[in-house]
Design a protein around this motif. Structure first.
Motif, mmCIF file in Angstrom:
data_model
loop_
_atom_site.group_PDB
_atom_site.id
_atom_site.type_symbol
_atom_site.label_atom_id
_atom_site.label_comp_id
_atom_site.label_asym_id
_atom_site.label_seq_id
_atom_site.Cartn_x
_atom_site.Cartn_y
_atom_site.Cartn_z
ATOM 1 N N GLU A 240 0.772 -0.978 0.120
ATOM 2 C CA GLU A 240 -0.106 -0.026 0.056
ATOM 3 C C GLU A 240 0.813 1.316 0.174
ATOM 4 O OE1 GLU A 240 -3.335 0.385 0.011
ATOM 5 O OE2 GLU A 240 -3.301 -1.857 -0.796
ATOM 6 N N SER A 241 2.004 1.280 0.819
ATOM 7 C CA SER A 241 2.835 2.541 0.818
ATOM 8 C C SER A 241 3.489 2.492 -0.904
ATOM 9 C CB SER A 241 3.846 2.225 1.827
ATOM 10 O OG SER A 241 4.818 3.012 1.677
ATOM 11 N N ARG A 243 2.199 1.619 -3.563
ATOM 12 C CA ARG A 243 1.145 2.114 -4.518
ATOM 13 C C ARG A 243 0.891 3.702 -4.479
ATOM 14 N NH1 ARG A 243 -3.334 3.677 -4.297
ATOM 15 N NH2 ARG A 243 -3.611 3.205 -1.884
ATOM 16 N N ALA A 244 0.803 3.986 -2.924
ATOM 17 C CA ALA A 244 0.491 5.456 -2.768
ATOM 18 C C ALA A 244 1.658 6.305 -3.208
ATOM 19 C CB ALA A 244 0.022 5.735 -1.213
ATOM 20 N N GLN A 247 1.846 6.773 -7.112
ATOM 21 C CA GLN A 247 0.670 7.278 -7.632
ATOM 22 C C GLN A 247 1.030 8.871 -7.710
ATOM 23 O OE1 GLN A 247 -3.170 7.134 -5.387
ATOM 24 N NE2 GLN A 247 -4.260 7.523 -7.286
ATOM 25 N N THR A 248 1.631 9.073 -6.219
ATOM 26 C CA THR A 248 1.818 10.756 -5.722
ATOM 27 C C THR A 248 2.893 11.131 -6.861
ATOM 28 O OG1 THR A 248 1.022 10.446 -3.512
ATOM 29 C CG2 THR A 248 2.913 12.188 -4.328
ATOM 30 N N HIS A 290 -7.402 16.852 -2.564
ATOM 31 C CA HIS A 290 -6.080 16.157 -2.929
ATOM 32 C C HIS A 290 -5.440 16.704 -4.131
ATOM 33 C CE1 HIS A 290 -4.368 11.869 -4.293
ATOM 34 N NE2 HIS A 290 -3.704 12.785 -3.897
ATOM 35 N N TRP A 332 10.213 10.547 -5.036
ATOM 36 C CA TRP A 332 9.056 10.148 -3.931
ATOM 37 C C TRP A 332 10.130 10.953 -2.786
ATOM 38 C CZ3 TRP A 332 10.220 7.998 0.689
ATOM 39 C CH2 TRP A 332 8.984 8.005 1.429
ATOM 40 N N GLY A 422 -0.870 9.073 4.311
ATOM 41 C CA GLY A 422 -1.314 8.052 3.469
ATOM 42 C C GLY A 422 -1.314 8.434 2.028
ATOM 43 N N ARG A 423 -1.461 9.657 1.630
ATOM 44 C CA ARG A 423 -1.532 9.984 0.244
ATOM 45 C C ARG A 423 -0.073 9.711 -0.353
ATOM 46 N NH1 ARG A 423 -4.810 15.572 0.596
ATOM 47 N NH2 ARG A 423 -7.063 14.845 0.629
ATOM 48 N N GLY A 425 2.337 8.053 1.075
ATOM 49 C CA GLY A 425 3.166 6.553 1.102
ATOM 50 C C GLY A 425 3.921 6.296 2.281
ATOM 51 N N GLY A 428 1.186 3.015 5.042
ATOM 52 C CA GLY A 428 0.496 1.964 4.169
ATOM 53 C C GLY A 428 -0.512 1.204 4.998
#
Length: 777
Positions: A240-241, A243-244, A247-248, A290, A332, A422-423, A425, A428
C-alpha cells in the motif's frame, strides 16, 4: 539548603551541554555567567517553554514535589513515587520522569537526595496544582490532624467530598433548602469546606490530601500502549505504501506537465485561483483537496514557482526537469522530505479565514510554524506503536495529549496529517511503512521505498478491442508511452489502458508521427500490434494537420503591395522574420514597438493602430514589481552539542572558580555548596549608601556580578524558600535604601515582597534593586 545557582555551578560540562541542547532558549543569546544562566532558566518565559513539551508523568512529578514541599518539606524520590500513586511496576517510569525533570533543570536534587522545584516552577504550574486548592486557601480553620467522623454527617456529604477530592477543588453552592445544601453547610461548619464566595465552596488543600491518603494523584500517567490497535501484515503495509508513493509521483509529474503547457495565473494575494484548482483536479482525476495538497507539495519541493512576470503565472522550475529525469524512489524522497519539513497547511484550502475570505492554495497565509513539529510528532507516535499498528486519529491525539499536555494539537490537524501521510505513502494501510520510518529517522528514505516497490514491467499486452494491459508497474519508458498515447482506465496490480482517437491525436500533436508511434507500440507489445489499433493510428494521422494555425507578434498593412514585398526581402529586417499573409498584410516575430523602430530606422514613417484601426500614440508604460515576503530565521535555533559546548566554556570563563573549604566545594561568595546560605550577595554592580546601619558591610562582597539580571535568581530562590533578604533599592533621586524583606513573587520584572519591620507589602521594579543579600537567622 543549597541554592539552584550553586547546583548549576556544581554540574559537569557534559550535564550543562545536555541542558542547553534540551532547552535551547537558555543559550540564545549567550549568557555571560552561570548566575545569568540560572536567572534565565528560572524566568517565566523559559519555564513555560520547557513545561510545554514535558509529558504528563513529568508534570505529575513536578506537581507532587511542589505540593509535598509546601506540606511536609522537600520530598525524596520515594515519597514522590508514593504521592503519584505508583506501584512497584510503575517505579521505573516515575524514576525516568524524575530524571527528565532534573535534566531539564525543572527539579534539582540536594546533597541529602531530596528534590527541590526550580524557582519559578510553582508559579508556572498555576494555582490549581494537581487539582488542589492554592496553599493556605481555606486552611485557616484548625480541625486537628485527622478529619471529623462523617457518621453524623447529613446524607450527601460524602458524595460532595468525593466530587471535590481529586479536583477541581471548587464547587457550586446548591440551592437553599435542598439536602445537598444541608450537606454543604454541615461540611463548612466542620471545617471540611470553606466558602470561596456566595456561590462557591472550596475544598482546602489539607483536607483534600487527607482524603487522598497523602497522594497527589490517583495513579501515574503512563504512555498509551495501544494494545487493541489492529496490526497490518508487513507485506500489505509495504504494498500500500509503494502504491500510494508511485501514484503521488505520477500525479505530480502530470501536474508539472499540465502547468508547463497551460500555466495558471497568480492571484493578487499570491495564491492559486479556485477555478484553476478545480481544472487541475479534474485533469488529474482527484478531488479539490487532493489537488491542493499536490500543488502545495510540489511547490514546497521547489518544483513549482511564481515566474515573476508582469502577469505572473505558476510554472515548473529548472529543478523540476532534474526531478523528472530521476527514478520513482528518488523523486518520492524529494517530495517526502519537503512535506515533512513544510510549514504549509494544505488542509485549510477552501475554508474561510477571519475576514470571511476563502483560503486559496499557495496562499502565503497558509504557513504555520508549528506544522513541521506536528508532522514529526504524529509520525513519532506511529513509530513508537507496535510495528504494523494502524492507529486512528483519536489514538494519536491521545498519545500527544500525554506527551505534551500543555500543548495538545487539534484533532482536525492530526486527521489532516494522517490523510497526507497516507496519500504520500509514508503510511501503508494506516501503519507506518519502512519508507516512513526511514524518513522520520533522516535515513535514506528513497532506498527504503525502492525496496518495497515492485519490479517495473516493460511490456504491454495489446488487444483487438483497442485496450492494453500492463501486468505490473510500468517502467519509465512504458509509462511515458501510455501517458502520451493512451487513456488509463484502471490501476492496481495491473494497469488497463484504452487507445482512442483523442489519445492518438494527443501523441501526434506532441510531435510523434504515426510510424514512430507504431514502432514504439510494437517494441513494447507482447506480440504484434493488433490491426484495429494500427488502423486507428493511420486514420487519425491522415486527418492530422489539414488545418494549420500559427502566431505572430505584430503586423504591418499597406495599400501598396510592392512596399510590403520589399520589406520581406530586406536583409536588415531578417531577424524579425517578416512574411506575407496577403499582398497587403505582413506579419513579424517581434513586438509592435520593435517592428515600428525597425521600420523607422529604414526611413519609413509608420504609425501604430489598435484592433479597430484607430491610430494609437505611444505612451511610456508604468512598470511595477510585486513585493515578495521576506523569510526570517526562527528566534531560537536548537543548538548543536558543539555550539552548546562553546557556550558552557564561555560560562566557565565568566564564572569565578569555586574554592574548596574544609574539603567541600563553595560558590564564589565562599558559602559551601549544600550548606545553609549565609550572607550571600548578588548585585547589579550599582552601589549606593546604605541607610540601614545594622546591615554588616562585611557580609557584602567586594564587587557586583557582571549582569543586573543575576539578582533575579536570588530573589526567586528566596521567594521559593520563604526566606528573608536584604535589598538595596535605588529611588528616583538616586539615593539607596536598604531594607529587609521577604520576597513573595518575582514576575514581569517586578518584585512583590513583605516588609516585616513596617508590616507592609511593597512592589518594586527589579531594575531599581542594586543589591540582594541573603539575611542570616
Amino acid at each position: 539548603m543549597a541554592t539552584f545557582t550553586g547546583y548549576l555551578r556544581a554540574r559537569s560540562d557534559d550535564e550543562l551541554v545536555a541542558l542547553l541542547v534540551r532547552r535551547p532558549d537558555l543559550a540564545t543569546p549567550h549568557p555571560a555567567t552561570l548566575a545569568s544562566l540560572a536567572a534565565r532558566a528560572t524566568s517565566r518565559s523559559s519555564l513555560d517553554r520547557a513545561l510545554t513539551w514535558v509529558d504528563a508523568l513529568v508534570l505529575q512529578v513536578l506537581e507532587s514535589v511542589v505540593v509535598l514541599t509546601s506540606t511536609v518539606g522537600p520530598p525524596t524520590p520515594a515519597q514522590v513515587q508514593a504521592a503519584v500513586g505508583a506501584g512497584v511496576d510503575d517505579a521505573p517510569h516515575v524514576a525516568r520522569a524524575v530524571q527528565d525533570a532534573v535534566a531539564l533543570a525543572l527539579l534539582w536534587p540536594d546533597d541529602d537526595g531530596t528534590l527541590h522545584a526550580t524557582p519559578g516552577v510553582t508559579d508556572a504550574l498555576g494555582a490549581a496544582v494537581a487539582g488542589l486548592a492554592p496553599p493556605g486557601a481555606g486552611d485557616d480553620d484548625e480541625t486537628g490532624d485527622s478529619l471529623p467522623d462523617l457518621v453524623d454527617a447529613p446524607p450527601g456529604a460524602a458524595s460532595v467530598l468525593d466530587a471535590l477530592t481529586w479536583g477541581p477543588a471548587v464547587g457550586l453552592v446548591p440551592p437553599p433548602g435542598t439536602a445537598a445544601a444541608d450537606a454543604v453547610s454541615w461540611l463548612v461548619g466542620h471545617g471540611l469546606l470553606t466558602r470561596a464566595d456566595e456561590r462557591h465552596v472550596l475544598l482546602p488543600r489539607r483536607v483534600a490530601l487527607a482524603l487522598r491518603a497523602g497522594r497527589t494523584h490517583r495513579a501515574p500517567a503512563l504512555a498509551p500502549a495501544f494494545v487493541d490497535a489492529p496490526v497490518r501484515d508487513a507485506g500489505v503495509v509495504a504494498a500500500e505504501s509503494a502504491r500510494a508513493a508511485e501514484q503521488t509521483v505520477r500525479l505530480v509529474r502530470q501536474l508539472l506537465t499540465r502547468w508547463e503547457q497551460s500555466p495558471p495565473g497568480v492571484l493578487r494575494a499570491g495564491g492559486l485561483g479556485a477555478r484553476d484548482l478545480r481544472r487541475t483536479a479534474q485533469a488529474l482525476d482527484v478531488d479539490d483537496a487532493h489537488a491542493a495538497w499536490l500543488v502545495e507539495t510540489a511547490a514546497t519541493a521547489g518544483l513549482l514557482a511564481d515566474d515573476g512576470e508582469e502577469s505572473p503565472s505558476f510554472v515548473p522550475t529548472l529543478e523540476a526537469d532534474v526531478w523528472a529525469a530521476q527514478d520513482v524512489a528518488p523523486r518520492w524522497a524529494t517530495l517526502a522530505r519537503a512535506w515533512l519539513t513544510s510549514a504549509r497547511t494544505p488542509w485549510l484550502v477552501g475554508e474561510r479565514d477571519d475576514r470571511g475570505t476563502r483560503r486559496a492554495a499557495l496562499d502565503p497565509e497558509l504557513t504555520r510554524p508549528w506544522v513541521p513539529r506536528l508532522r514529526r510528532a504524529v509520525l513519532d507516535v506511529l513509530a513508537s506503536a507496535p510495528r504494523g499498528a494502524a492507529l486512528t486519529a483519536d489514538d494519536v491525539h491521545e498519545a500527544l495529549r500525554w506527551r505534551s499536555p500543555r500543548s495538545v494539537p487539534p484533532l482536525s490537524a492530526i486527521e489532516a496529517v494522517l490523510v497526507e501521510a497516507g496519500r504520500l505513502g509514508v503510511l501503508g494501510a494506516g501503519a507506518l511503512a519502512s519508507a516512513g520510518r526511514a524518513l522520520l529517522a533522516d535515513d535514506d528514505a528513497g532506498a527504503a521505498l525502492a525496496a518495497d516497490l515492485p519490479a517495473p514491467v516493460d511490456e504491454i499486452l495489446l488487444q483487438g478491442d483497442l485496450t492494453g494491459v500492463v501486468p505490473g508497474r510500468p517502467g519509465p519508458d512504458l509509462e511515458d508511452l501510455l501517458e502520451l498515447a493512451a487513456e488509463v482506465e484502471s490501476r492496481g496490480g495491473a494497469v488497463t489502458v484504452r487507445f482512442t482517437a483523442d489519445s492518438v491525436l494527443r501523441a501526434l500533436d506532441a510531435g510523434t508521427t504515426a510510424d514512430d508511434l507504431l514502432t514504439r507500440l510494437g517494441a513494447a507489445a507482447r506480440g504484434r500490434v493488433p490491426q484495429p489499433l494500427e488502423y486507428l493510428v493511420r486514420d487519425v494521422a491522415r486527418r492530422h494537420g489539414r488545418l494549420r494555425a500559427g502566431a505572430a507578434s505584430s503586423y504591418v498593412r499597406a495599400d501598396d503591395p510592392a512596399l510590403l514585398a520589399g520589406l520581406v526581402d530586406d536583409p536588415r529586417l531578417a531577424s524579425l522574420r517578416p512574411r506575407l499573409l496577403a499582398p497587403t498584410v505582413l506579419v513579424a516575430d517581434a513586438s509592435p514597438a520593435e517592428l515600428l523602430d525597425a521600420l523607422r530606422a529604414r526611413g519609413l514613417a509608420p504609425v501604430a493602430e489598435d484592433a479597430r484601426g484607430a491610430v494609437v500614440h505611444a505612451v511610456a508604460p508604468e512598470r511595477r514589481v510585486r513585493a515578495r515576503p521576506r523569510r526570517t530565521a526562527p528566534v531560537h535555533e536548537r543548538p548543536l552539542p558543539e555550539r552548546a559546548a562553546s557556550v558552557v566554556a564561555t560560562l566557565r570563563r565568566g564564572d569565578p572558580p569555586a574554592p574548596v573549604t574544609a574539603g567541600r566545594a563553595t560558590d564564589p561568595s565562599g558559602v559551601p555548596v549544600g550548606a545553609a546560605d549565609g550572607a550571600v550577595a548578588l548585585s547589579s554592580g550599582r552601589r549606593g549608601p546604605s541607610s540601614d546601619p545594622t546591615a554588616p558591610s562585611a557580609r557584602r562582597p567586594a564587587g557586583g556580578t557582571p549582569e543586573p539580571g543575576d539578582a533575579l535568581v536570588v530573589l526567586r530562590e528566596a521567594a521559593q524558600a520563604r526566606t528573608a533578604v536584604w535589598v538595596e533599592i535605588v529611588g528616583p533621586d538616586g539615593r539607596a535604601d536598604r531594607r529587609l524583606v521577604r520576597p513573595l513573587k518575582v514576575e514581569g520584572g517586578r518584585l512583590r515582597a513583605l516588609d516585616p519591620r513596617r508590616e507592609a507589602e511593597l512592589t518594586v521594579a527589579v531594575h531599581r534593586i542594586a543589591d540582594v543579600t541573603h539575611a542570616t537567622d
